[in-house]
Design a protein around this motif. Sequence first.
Motif, PDB file in Angstrom:
ATOM      1  N   SER A 297      -6.932   4.105   0.213  1.00  0.00           N
ATOM      2  CA  SER A 297      -7.988   4.475   1.186  1.00  0.00           C
ATOM      3  C   SER A 297      -8.407   3.706   1.684  1.00  0.00           C
ATOM      4  N   HIS A 336       1.265   3.482  -4.683  1.00  0.00           N
ATOM      5  CA  HIS A 336       0.517   3.040  -2.872  1.00  0.00           C
ATOM      6  C   HIS A 336       0.785   0.962  -3.402  1.00  0.00           C
ATOM      7  N   PRO A 468      -3.125  -0.530   6.285  1.00  0.00           N
ATOM      8  CA  PRO A 468      -4.037  -0.169   5.140  1.00  0.00           C
ATOM      9  C   PRO A 468      -4.913  -1.740   4.726  1.00  0.00           C
ATOM     10  N   SER A 488      -1.645  -1.274   0.093  1.00  0.00           N
ATOM     11  CA  SER A 488      -0.029  -0.866   0.321  1.00  0.00           C
ATOM     12  C   SER A 488       0.390  -1.826  -0.861  1.00  0.00           C
TER      13      SER A 488
END
Length: 530
Positions: A297, A336, A468, A488
């Motif tokens: 992240s 992801h 993201p 993402s």
Amino acid sequence: MSDWWKGAVTYQVYPRSFQDSNGDGVGDLPGITARLPYLADLGVDAVWLSPFFRSPMKDMGYDVSDYTDVDPVFGTLKDFDTFTARAHELGLKVMIDQVLSHSSDQHPFFAESRASRTGPKADWYVWADPNHDGTPPTNWLSVFGGPAWTWDGRRRQFYLHNFLTEQPDFNYHNPAVQDWALSVLRFWLDRGVDGFRFDTVNYFFHDPLLRSNPADPRDKAEPEANPYGMQYHLFDKNRPENLVWLSRIRAVLDEYGATSVGEVGESHHAIRMMGEYSAPGRLHQCYSFEMLGPDFSPAAFRQKIGDFFTDAPEGWPMWAFGNHDVPRQVTRWLSHGAGQDEIARQSGALLLSFEGSVCLWQGEELGQTDTELAFEELTDPQGIAFWPAPVGRDNTRTPMVWDDGPQGGFTTGTPWLPVKPPQLARNVASQLGQPGSVLEFYRSMLAFRRATPALRHGRTSFLDTPAPVLAFQRGTGPGAVLCLFNLSPATVALDFPGPVALTGPVQNAELSEGVLTLGPNAVAFFPLPG
């Protein structure tokens, strides 16, 4: 001394799995030497070899029985000298592992130490009497399961081992042990190595008062698969004496103009310890497992990089997304991504744009994933002990895949770990020279980093972008670079005024009429005006 290491990219080679030259199914030094042109063409600066020393191989070479010789399965000292000379011809630096916190129980020193409480080597390992009820002296645990203490009937004492029972810990409170360890470094420096990767660098010293560790203060809803993580490791490692010892190591390295990187194995204060251990006069750089987990992240990457340079402005990090101890990053982060190739290319671009030095794990430039192995195929003692989870380390250690032929071109025999179809499909020959392949993207990204001083040496400034999207600037003034990543599989659009063109490797990014469209796992770099 030269600071070539600062911002450099090192490629980790696992000797058992890189290239077999004699058909016995195990990689070796001549095989690695034959493949060095591939690494030079890839564009890395240095090669790090995992252990190749004499060993019973209970922990695949991390249990050393002779620190100044090559295990016959890998070749000879002459083969090592040939490897080093060829690497230097190709402009590659040579880094080798040093596993000095513990030895094999087959090392002559341990045989002498366990034979008598009064002999010359009696105090070279960590021995302790049992408690009055016969239990071990502390509650310390082994990383590989069970107590960190094993009873020895000859001395009628327990000995300490932070890992396997066959890996007894040296006693670094004994100055003679430190002197011996420095002599090992000199042996390899005299053979021309450019530096060392120090295994388990925070494990050298133990608490001489033998105090038990407290419980991990972090709340846990249920027991961990490996109970080692349920303790707060104040007394079995991370001791302040480590810092003085690292200064002694650094003094020897400075004599030779050599460099170093330390592996910090810690879950509580790893970033802080990386900074402490790489402060001036200690190791040159350190890495930890902070980026080798599931976190993917913007907030996680901002925090880790930001914390390091805030807390340790004089230290230096080495960042890695993979190594021989953890699942491959594509496997960890595939949820992801829009696909295996997309997450592989993005993770490579992301890592190679970070401030600090970088270490690549063999095969990640091909987008490799972990190999699914059955229990009976495992060799890793950690994987066997904790089956079925955590999965262990064999899954990431399977052989390098060079082509789509039998065994992927790794061996003409039966490989020590299997080469399976998902890995075979991602081989060097099928990707080399193919536009858009993961390998060619890595080659382009490595060339871009090498040609862009801001990516090797520029400071980092993070931009306040919503998840993201991760955005940061490397460097200031002319030559500065803006780096943007959409972490993402969903498309994101950002207002992006100004007549500026994309630069460097690009993935799923397009700038049109003041709008920057970042597609799934987009990678975008922009030159900034001076």
